[in-house]
Design a protein around this motif. Structure first.
Motif, PDB file in Angstrom:
ATOM      1  N   ASP A  54      79.888 107.815  29.269  1.00 45.45           N
ATOM      2  CA  ASP A  54      80.573 106.880  30.172  1.00 45.45           C
ATOM      3  C   ASP A  54      80.299 105.433  29.777  1.00 45.45           C
ATOM      4  OD1 ASP A  54      77.930 106.730  30.943  1.00 45.45           O
ATOM      5  OD2 ASP A  54      78.298 106.958  33.082  1.00 45.45           O
ATOM      6  N   VAL A  55      79.972 105.195  28.504  1.00 46.84           N
ATOM      7  CA  VAL A  55      79.691 103.853  28.008  1.00 46.84           C
ATOM      8  C   VAL A  55      80.670 103.489  26.900  1.00 46.84           C
ATOM      9  CG1 VAL A  55      78.016 102.359  26.851  1.00 46.84           C
ATOM     10  CG2 VAL A  55      77.251 103.966  28.611  1.00 46.84           C
ATOM     11  N   GLY A  56      81.342 102.347  27.067  1.00 48.54           N
ATOM     12  CA  GLY A  56      82.253 101.825  26.071  1.00 48.54           C
ATOM     13  C   GLY A  56      82.125 100.318  25.996  1.00 48.54           C
ATOM     14  N   PHE A  57      83.223  99.603  25.761  1.00 49.27           N
ATOM     15  CA  PHE A  57      83.148  98.146  25.673  1.00 49.27           C
ATOM     16  C   PHE A  57      84.551  97.542  25.658  1.00 49.27           C
ATOM     17  CE2 PHE A  57      83.640  99.661  21.381  1.00 49.27           C
ATOM     18  CZ  PHE A  57      84.221  98.651  20.628  1.00 49.27           C
ATOM     19  N   PRO A 100      89.564 105.067  27.009  1.00 49.09           N
ATOM     20  CA  PRO A 100      88.526 104.196  26.446  1.00 49.09           C
ATOM     21  C   PRO A 100      87.591 104.989  25.546  1.00 49.09           C
ATOM     22  CG  PRO A 100      88.024 104.709  28.728  1.00 49.09           C
ATOM     23  CD  PRO A 100      89.402 105.243  28.470  1.00 49.09           C
ATOM     24  N   VAL A 101      87.202 104.405  24.433  1.00 44.90           N
ATOM     25  CA  VAL A 101      86.242 105.064  23.565  1.00 44.90           C
ATOM     26  C   VAL A 101      84.892 105.112  24.277  1.00 44.90           C
ATOM     27  CG1 VAL A 101      85.525 102.946  22.356  1.00 44.90           C
ATOM     28  CG2 VAL A 101      85.373 105.170  21.204  1.00 44.90           C
ATOM     29  N   VAL A 102      84.157 106.200  24.097  1.00 44.42           N
ATOM     30  CA  VAL A 102      82.846 106.371  24.720  1.00 44.42           C
ATOM     31  C   VAL A 102      81.841 106.792  23.644  1.00 44.42           C
ATOM     32  CG1 VAL A 102      83.801 106.980  26.979  1.00 44.42           C
ATOM     33  CG2 VAL A 102      83.292 108.800  25.333  1.00 44.42           C
ATOM     34  N   ASN A 103      80.585 106.917  24.052  1.00 43.18           N
ATOM     35  CA  ASN A 103      79.519 107.332  23.133  1.00 43.18           C
ATOM     36  C   ASN A 103      79.373 106.378  21.954  1.00 43.18           C
ATOM     37  OD1 ASN A 103      78.208 109.541  24.297  1.00 43.18           O
ATOM     38  ND2 ASN A 103      79.854 110.946  23.708  1.00 43.18           N
ATOM     39  N   VAL A 104      79.621 105.088  22.197  1.00 43.38           N
ATOM     40  CA  VAL A 104      79.383 104.074  21.176  1.00 43.38           C
ATOM     41  C   VAL A 104      78.190 103.227  21.602  1.00 43.38           C
ATOM     42  CG1 VAL A 104      81.691 103.929  20.194  1.00 43.38           C
ATOM     43  CG2 VAL A 104      81.178 102.644  22.262  1.00 43.38           C
ATOM     44  N   THR A 105      77.351 102.898  20.661  1.00 43.22           N
ATOM     45  CA  THR A 105      76.180 102.079  20.938  1.00 43.22           C
ATOM     46  C   THR A 105      76.559 100.597  20.922  1.00 43.22           C
ATOM     47  OG1 THR A 105      75.542 101.786  18.620  1.00 43.22           O
ATOM     48  CG2 THR A 105      74.779 103.801  19.729  1.00 43.22           C
ATOM     49  N   TRP A 106      75.614  99.749  21.347  1.00 39.04           N
ATOM     50  CA  TRP A 106      75.824  98.302  21.257  1.00 39.04           C
ATOM     51  C   TRP A 106      76.034  97.911  19.796  1.00 39.04           C
ATOM     52  CZ3 TRP A 106      73.680  94.034  18.949  1.00 39.04           C
ATOM     53  CH2 TRP A 106      73.978  92.783  19.509  1.00 39.04           C
ATOM     54  N   ASN A 107      75.293  98.550  18.912  1.00 42.83           N
ATOM     55  CA  ASN A 107      75.437  98.256  17.485  1.00 42.83           C
ATOM     56  C   ASN A 107      76.806  98.672  16.960  1.00 42.83           C
ATOM     57  OD1 ASN A 107      72.728  97.264  17.236  1.00 42.83           O
ATOM     58  ND2 ASN A 107      72.007  99.385  17.234  1.00 42.83           N
ATOM     59  N   PHE A 126      88.618  81.335  27.378  1.00 43.98           N
ATOM     60  CA  PHE A 126      88.333  82.409  26.423  1.00 43.98           C
ATOM     61  C   PHE A 126      89.329  83.536  26.627  1.00 43.98           C
ATOM     62  CE2 PHE A 126      85.865  83.281  30.218  1.00 43.98           C
ATOM     63  CZ  PHE A 126      85.900  84.654  30.389  1.00 43.98           C
ATOM     64  N   TYR A 127      89.462  84.367  25.627  1.00 46.58           N
ATOM     65  CA  TYR A 127      90.305  85.545  25.713  1.00 46.58           C
ATOM     66  C   TYR A 127      89.423  86.771  25.921  1.00 46.58           C
ATOM     67  CZ  TYR A 127      94.431  83.029  24.012  1.00 46.58           C
ATOM     68  OH  TYR A 127      95.489  82.169  23.882  1.00 46.58           O
ATOM     69  N   LEU A 128      89.870  87.662  26.792  1.00 43.75           N
ATOM     70  CA  LEU A 128      89.151  88.904  27.059  1.00 43.75           C
ATOM     71  C   LEU A 128      90.138  90.063  26.979  1.00 43.75           C
ATOM     72  CD1 LEU A 128      86.391  90.127  27.914  1.00 43.75           C
ATOM     73  CD2 LEU A 128      87.155  89.924  30.284  1.00 43.75           C
ATOM     74  N   GLY A 129      89.697  91.172  26.436  1.00 42.00           N
ATOM     75  CA  GLY A 129      90.564  92.331  26.312  1.00 42.00           C
ATOM     76  C   GLY A 129      91.207  92.701  27.638  1.00 42.00           C
ATOM     77  N   LYS A 130      92.523  92.861  27.615  1.00 47.31           N
ATOM     78  CA  LYS A 130      93.219  93.278  28.835  1.00 47.31           C
ATOM     79  C   LYS A 130      92.712  94.637  29.290  1.00 47.31           C
ATOM     80  CE  LYS A 130      97.840  92.920  29.118  1.00 47.31           C
ATOM     81  NZ  LYS A 130      99.284  93.285  29.030  1.00 47.31           N
ATOM     82  N   TYR A 131      92.354  95.465  28.324  1.00 46.79           N
ATOM     83  CA  TYR A 131      91.850  96.815  28.577  1.00 46.79           C
ATOM     84  C   TYR A 131      90.520  97.013  27.849  1.00 46.79           C
ATOM     85  CZ  TYR A 131      96.941  97.328  29.164  1.00 46.79           C
ATOM     86  OH  TYR A 131      98.258  97.157  29.533  1.00 46.79           O
ATOM     87  N   GLU A 132      89.819  98.059  28.215  1.00 45.40           N
ATOM     88  CA  GLU A 132      88.670  98.492  27.425  1.00 45.40           C
ATOM     89  C   GLU A 132      89.164  98.968  26.060  1.00 45.40           C
ATOM     90  OE1 GLU A 132      86.264 100.177  31.351  1.00 45.40           O
ATOM     91  OE2 GLU A 132      87.948 101.261  30.465  1.00 45.40           O
ATOM     92  N   VAL A 133      88.321  98.860  25.055  1.00 46.48           N
ATOM     93  CA  VAL A 133      88.697  99.315  23.714  1.00 46.48           C
ATOM     94  C   VAL A 133      88.973 100.814  23.771  1.00 46.48           C
ATOM     95  CG1 VAL A 133      87.912  99.609  21.331  1.00 46.48           C
ATOM     96  CG2 VAL A 133      87.395  97.506  22.575  1.00 46.48           C
ATOM     97  N   THR A 134      90.099 101.213  23.227  1.00 46.67           N
ATOM     98  CA  THR A 134      90.525 102.610  23.313  1.00 46.67           C
ATOM     99  C   THR A 134      90.066 103.424  22.099  1.00 46.67           C
ATOM    100  OG1 THR A 134      92.624 102.246  22.175  1.00 46.67           O
ATOM    101  CG2 THR A 134      92.582 101.894  24.588  1.00 46.67           C
ATOM    102  N   ARG A 135      90.174 104.724  22.248  1.00 44.82           N
ATOM    103  CA  ARG A 135      89.901 105.610  21.107  1.00 44.82           C
ATOM    104  C   ARG A 135      90.828 105.301  19.942  1.00 44.82           C
ATOM    105  NH1 ARG A 135      88.072 111.475  21.684  1.00 44.82           N
ATOM    106  NH2 ARG A 135      89.835 111.839  20.306  1.00 44.82           N
ATOM    107  N   GLY A 136      92.081 105.027  20.228  1.00 39.28           N
ATOM    108  CA  GLY A 136      93.024 104.720  19.171  1.00 39.28           C
ATOM    109  C   GLY A 136      92.650 103.458  18.417  1.00 39.28           C
ATOM    110  N   GLN A 137      92.210 102.431  19.143  1.00 42.78           N
ATOM    111  CA  GLN A 137      91.789 101.189  18.503  1.00 42.78           C
ATOM    112  C   GLN A 137      90.514 101.396  17.697  1.00 42.78           C
ATOM    113  OE1 GLN A 137      91.677  98.982  22.149  1.00 42.78           O
ATOM    114  NE2 GLN A 137      93.781  98.259  21.958  1.00 42.78           N
ATOM    115  N   PHE A 138      89.578 102.152  18.252  1.00 43.89           N
ATOM    116  CA  PHE A 138      88.345 102.425  17.519  1.00 43.89           C
ATOM    117  C   PHE A 138      88.640 103.295  16.305  1.00 43.89           C
ATOM    118  CE2 PHE A 138      84.069 104.143  16.794  1.00 43.89           C
ATOM    119  CZ  PHE A 138      83.307 102.989  16.934  1.00 43.89           C
ATOM    120  N   ARG A 139      89.575 104.210  16.438  1.00 46.24           N
ATOM    121  CA  ARG A 139      89.952 105.065  15.314  1.00 46.24           C
ATOM    122  C   ARG A 139      90.544 104.234  14.172  1.00 46.24           C
ATOM    123  NH1 ARG A 139      90.767 110.292  15.614  1.00 46.24           N
ATOM    124  NH2 ARG A 139      91.230 110.235  17.861  1.00 46.24           N
ATOM    125  N   ALA A 140      91.326 103.199  14.517  1.00 44.13           N
ATOM    126  CA  ALA A 140      91.885 102.326  13.480  1.00 44.13           C
ATOM    127  C   ALA A 140      90.762 101.683  12.679  1.00 44.13           C
ATOM    128  CB  ALA A 140      92.778 101.269  14.115  1.00 44.13           C
TER     129      ALA A 140
END
Length: 339
Positions: A329-332, A167-174, A104-118
């Protein structure tokens, strides 16, 4: 493809071998404009030692010049959980053998603010903290205190400085799953959150120690941004490492050494949502386990930058939150099965 095996000592169980694939160096493979694949060498820190490894990386284009890198993780077998002798272990960390039958492939990094912003810019998505009226957690610079939910805090304004490389924070599981659905549609790949077993297998990368960085909590600052001597200067009542990593809140992704698989920040920086509902290991399959039956809370892994180190920083520690939970302090990070 040749494989390298790491023999893991066990407690009360037979030795288990993990086959970690290595790839010879090669020039990047040309592909379409939506993804690219390459092979890299890298320096890692694991089990108290530095080394050099190889990883195979797939790159997805998120649009607007923003990309996301994934490391290919080879299938294998490992001991999930912790031995009863491990310090500060919890009762739900029962050690057991798990087999992952597919790469399987897994993110090399945690999802960033820039990626979430996109994602937000292309879909006009609004996160749960923004739509339910309660907001999120944050840090108030005037009072010098961490505050509970307030509408002024969100993924884009946690109260402390961040760039698009944090890393993006304050994001829920949803929210994390909404991001996965968008990226899956865009990339034509089955993007999802990692299962809890995939997460621990990838984090350990063959390590059987309390932390994949080594047995001592002081090794954590080599591989991730945890509550450390830097944070203790701002929050004197926190339990931290003695060593300093230079960050109080989140750090830009990739600032520390990766593990033996070439993954960054698997411990520290932010807690990472997993696919599974939380429950006991005993009633799960030994092959490709995932808990799909609904419960009250979803699994988080990896600890974060907050207090209570080393208790929250072990490779086996399980934490959880309801799907609408959010915190500063929660991201993904995200995953998908290899073809």
């Amino acid at each position: 493809m040749k494989t390298t095996s790491f023999l893991i000592p066990t407690v009360g169980l037979a030795s288990v071998v993990i086959g970690l694939a290595t790839w010879p160096l090669a020039e990047p493979v040309l592909s379409t404009s939506t993804h690219d694949e390459r092979k890299e060498t890298f320096k890692y820190y694991q089990d108290g030692k530095t080394g050099r490894g190889q990883r195979r990386v797939l790159v997805l284009d998120l649009g607007g010049g923003v990309k996301m890198e994934f490391v290919r993780i080879p299938a294998g077998t490992f001991l999930m959980g912790s031995p009863e002798s491990e310090k500060d272990r919890r009762s739900d960390e029962s050690q057991h053998t798990v087999e992952l039958t597919h790469d399987f492939y897994l993110g090399k990094y945690e999802v960033t603010r820039g990626q979430f912003r996109a994602f937000v810019n292309q879909t006009d998505y609004r996160t749960e903290p923004e739509t339910d009226g309660t907001g999120a957690w944050g840090y108030d610079e005037e009072t010098k205190k961490i505050e509970g939910r307030k509408p002024k805090y969100s993924w884009s304004s946690p109260g402390f400085a961040q760039t698009d490389e944090h890393p993006v924070v304050n994001v829920t599981w949803n929210d994390a799953n909404a991001f996965c659905r968008w990226l899956a549609q865009r990339s034509k790949r089955p993007i999802r959150l990692p299962t809890e077993a995939e997460w621990e297998y990838a984090a350990r990368a063959g390590s059987a120690k309390r932390f994949y960085s080594g047995e001592s909590p002081e090794t954590l600052v080599k591989v991730g941004n945890v509550a450390d001597g830097t944070a203790k200067k701002k929050f004197p009542d926190w339990q931290t490492t003695i060593a300093e990593d230079g960050y109080v809140f989140t750090a830009p992704v990739g600032q520390f050494l990766p593990n033996r698989l070439g993954l960054y920040d698997m411990l520290g920086n932010v807690w990472e949502w997993c696919q599974d509902w939380l429950g006991p290991y005993e009633d799960l399959s030994a092959k490709d386990p995932v808990r799909n039956e609904e419960n009250r809370v979803r699994v988080m892994r990896g600890g974060g930058w907050g207090k209570r180190v080393p208790q929250i920083s072990s490779s086996a520690l399980r934490f959880s939150g309801a799907p609408p939970s959010r915190d500063m302090d929660v991201g993904f990070r995200v995953a998908f099965r290899a073809d």
